[in-house]
Design a protein around this motif. Sequence first.
Motif, PDB file in Angstrom:
ATOM      1  N   THR A 277       0.834  -1.210   0.000  1.00 54.66           N
ATOM      2  CA  THR A 277       0.000   0.000   0.000  1.00 54.66           C
ATOM      3  C   THR A 277       0.863   1.251   0.000  1.00 54.66           C
ATOM      4  O   THR A 277       0.596   2.215  -0.730  1.00 54.66           O
ATOM      5  N   GLU A 278       1.914   1.256   0.810  1.00 52.29           N
ATOM      6  CA  GLU A 278       2.809   2.422   0.863  1.00 52.29           C
ATOM      7  C   GLU A 278       3.469   2.668  -0.491  1.00 52.29           C
ATOM      8  O   GLU A 278       3.587   3.817  -0.933  1.00 52.29           O
ATOM      9  N   ASN A 279       3.886   1.604  -1.158  1.00 52.35           N
ATOM     10  CA  ASN A 279       4.500   1.759  -2.477  1.00 52.35           C
ATOM     11  C   ASN A 279       3.504   2.299  -3.493  1.00 52.35           C
ATOM     12  O   ASN A 279       3.862   3.122  -4.348  1.00 52.35           O
ATOM     13  N   ARG A 280       2.248   1.871  -3.397  1.00 55.37           N
ATOM     14  CA  ARG A 280       1.220   2.397  -4.297  1.00 55.37           C
ATOM     15  C   ARG A 280       1.003   3.890  -4.051  1.00 55.37           C
ATOM     16  O   ARG A 280       0.858   4.671  -5.006  1.00 55.37           O
ATOM     17  N   ILE A 281       0.980   4.281  -2.787  1.00 57.22           N
ATOM     18  CA  ILE A 281       0.800   5.704  -2.451  1.00 57.22           C
ATOM     19  C   ILE A 281       1.982   6.516  -2.981  1.00 57.22           C
ATOM     20  O   ILE A 281       1.800   7.597  -3.559  1.00 57.22           O
ATOM     21  N   ILE A 282       3.186   5.995  -2.800  1.00 61.22           N
ATOM     22  CA  ILE A 282       4.387   6.703  -3.274  1.00 61.22           C
ATOM     23  C   ILE A 282       4.379   6.802  -4.791  1.00 61.22           C
ATOM     24  O   ILE A 282       4.667   7.868  -5.356  1.00 61.22           O
TER      25      ILE A 282
ATOM     26  N   HIS B 265      -2.992   6.738   7.601  1.00 61.24           N
ATOM     27  CA  HIS B 265      -2.542   5.613   8.430  1.00 61.24           C
ATOM     28  C   HIS B 265      -1.083   5.268   8.114  1.00 61.24           C
ATOM     29  O   HIS B 265      -0.330   4.846   8.989  1.00 61.24           O
ATOM     30  N   HIS B 266      -0.697   5.490   6.857  1.00 60.36           N
ATOM     31  CA  HIS B 266       0.663   5.155   6.423  1.00 60.36           C
ATOM     32  C   HIS B 266       1.596   6.370   6.442  1.00 60.36           C
ATOM     33  O   HIS B 266       2.801   6.232   6.687  1.00 60.36           O
ATOM     34  N   PHE B 267       1.055   7.546   6.168  1.00 58.95           N
ATOM     35  CA  PHE B 267       1.853   8.776   6.139  1.00 58.95           C
ATOM     36  C   PHE B 267       1.115   9.864   6.910  1.00 58.95           C
ATOM     37  O   PHE B 267      -0.072  10.104   6.663  1.00 58.95           O
ATOM     38  N   LYS B 268       1.813  10.516   7.821  1.00 56.06           N
ATOM     39  CA  LYS B 268       1.174  11.507   8.696  1.00 56.06           C
ATOM     40  C   LYS B 268       0.768  12.775   7.958  1.00 56.06           C
ATOM     41  O   LYS B 268      -0.115  13.497   8.404  1.00 56.06           O
ATOM     42  N   SER B 269       1.437  13.076   6.852  1.00 47.60           N
ATOM     43  CA  SER B 269       1.166  14.325   6.146  1.00 47.60           C
ATOM     44  C   SER B 269       1.621  14.221   4.698  1.00 47.60           C
ATOM     45  O   SER B 269       2.317  13.266   4.307  1.00 47.60           O
ATOM     46  N   LYS B 270       1.240  15.216   3.909  1.00 47.70           N
ATOM     47  CA  LYS B 270       1.698  15.273   2.520  1.00 47.70           C
ATOM     48  C   LYS B 270       3.209  15.467   2.478  1.00 47.70           C
ATOM     49  O   LYS B 270       3.895  14.950   1.590  1.00 47.70           O
ATOM     50  N   GLU B 271       3.739  16.226   3.457  1.00 49.95           N
ATOM     51  CA  GLU B 271       5.190  16.436   3.527  1.00 49.95           C
ATOM     52  C   GLU B 271       5.937  15.116   3.723  1.00 49.95           C
ATOM     53  O   GLU B 271       6.999  14.898   3.132  1.00 49.95           O
ATOM     54  N   GLU B 272       5.355  14.228   4.536  1.00 51.00           N
ATOM     55  CA  GLU B 272       5.990  12.927   4.765  1.00 51.00           C
ATOM     56  C   GLU B 272       5.960  12.077   3.497  1.00 51.00           C
ATOM     57  O   GLU B 272       6.901  11.334   3.214  1.00 51.00           O
ATOM     58  N   ILE B 273       4.878  12.208   2.735  1.00 47.90           N
ATOM     59  CA  ILE B 273       4.811  11.504   1.450  1.00 47.90           C
ATOM     60  C   ILE B 273       5.887  12.038   0.512  1.00 47.90           C
ATOM     61  O   ILE B 273       6.569  11.277  -0.180  1.00 47.90           O
ATOM     62  N   MET B 274       6.062  13.362   0.505  1.00 46.09           N
ATOM     63  CA  MET B 274       7.066  13.975  -0.356  1.00 46.09           C
ATOM     64  C   MET B 274       8.461  13.475   0.001  1.00 46.09           C
ATOM     65  O   MET B 274       9.277  13.192  -0.879  1.00 46.09           O
ATOM     66  N   ASP B 275       8.749  13.340   1.288  1.00 47.62           N
ATOM     67  CA  ASP B 275      10.045  12.814   1.723  1.00 47.62           C
ATOM     68  C   ASP B 275      10.241  11.381   1.220  1.00 47.62           C
ATOM     69  O   ASP B 275      11.345  11.003   0.798  1.00 47.62           O
ATOM     70  N   ALA B 276       9.182  10.587   1.253  1.00 43.18           N
ATOM     71  CA  ALA B 276       9.255   9.198   0.786  1.00 43.18           C
ATOM     72  C   ALA B 276       9.482   9.145  -0.724  1.00 43.18           C
ATOM     73  O   ALA B 276      10.247   8.313  -1.225  1.00 43.18           O
ATOM     74  N   VAL B 277       8.827  10.055  -1.446  1.00 38.12           N
ATOM     75  CA  VAL B 277       9.010  10.136  -2.893  1.00 38.12           C
ATOM     76  C   VAL B 277      10.457  10.482  -3.218  1.00 38.12           C
ATOM     77  O   VAL B 277      11.099   9.852  -4.072  1.00 38.12           O
ATOM     78  N   ASN B 278      10.988  11.481  -2.535  1.00 38.46           N
ATOM     79  CA  ASN B 278      12.364  11.909  -2.785  1.00 38.46           C
ATOM     80  C   ASN B 278      13.364  10.806  -2.443  1.00 38.46           C
ATOM     81  O   ASN B 278      14.337  10.569  -3.169  1.00 38.46           O
TER      82      ASN B 278
END
Length: 212
Positions: free
Chosen positions: A10-15, A49-62
């Motif tokens: 799920t996390e990989n799909r979100i990323i 549930h997997h990422f606390k914020s959009k900023e955290e998603i951005m960090d995962a993308v980077n």
Amino acid sequence: MARNKYPEITENRIIDTSTKLFMSKGYENTTIQDITNELGDLSKGAIYHHFKSKEEIMDAVNKRIIEQGLGSLKEIVNDSALSGIDKLREAFLLLITSTQKEASNRKIPPLQKNPQLLALYMRDTLGVASDILTDIVEECIKDGTICIAQPHELSQMILLFFNVWINPWIYSWTSEELNNIIVFMKDLLDTMGVPIFSEEIIQSINVLYSLS
């Protein structure tokens, strides 16, 4: 909510989905709702549930983008068939080829229009990648293919040149301006005892700008 047995999937799909949206719409113009809509089968709550914020998603993308590039660099480092200078040239070609792939995707906006991505990109340009490149430079020094007293600073200069100065997603140079930059850097590095600019590298840079 049923417990997710495979959270990493799920996390990989979100990323993956967020990467596509950040690159096409820009970070600021992408909302969590946009990510939810694109995924289709996840709620906002599931994403949080997997990422606390959009900023955290951005960090995962980077982080994902960096890890993909580092994997290829490490393969070059570990190639025992190449001399130090050949590894350095292969690393240059890798940096250029990576940007060429991005250039063929016309949906990706210039980094000036994506300031969050630009800030992370600039921060990480002199991060782990420069340490790996330093290892290659130090190998060049040991086998005598180049002569330089400050390998770490050289690796940082190289990354700034390829990832920033001649990156068409940051600066738009005319053909004459680009040629002057290449000539300047080649002369500078040759004078420093680092003759790394090959015809293939110069040609690849020109191809990169023809795509942008």
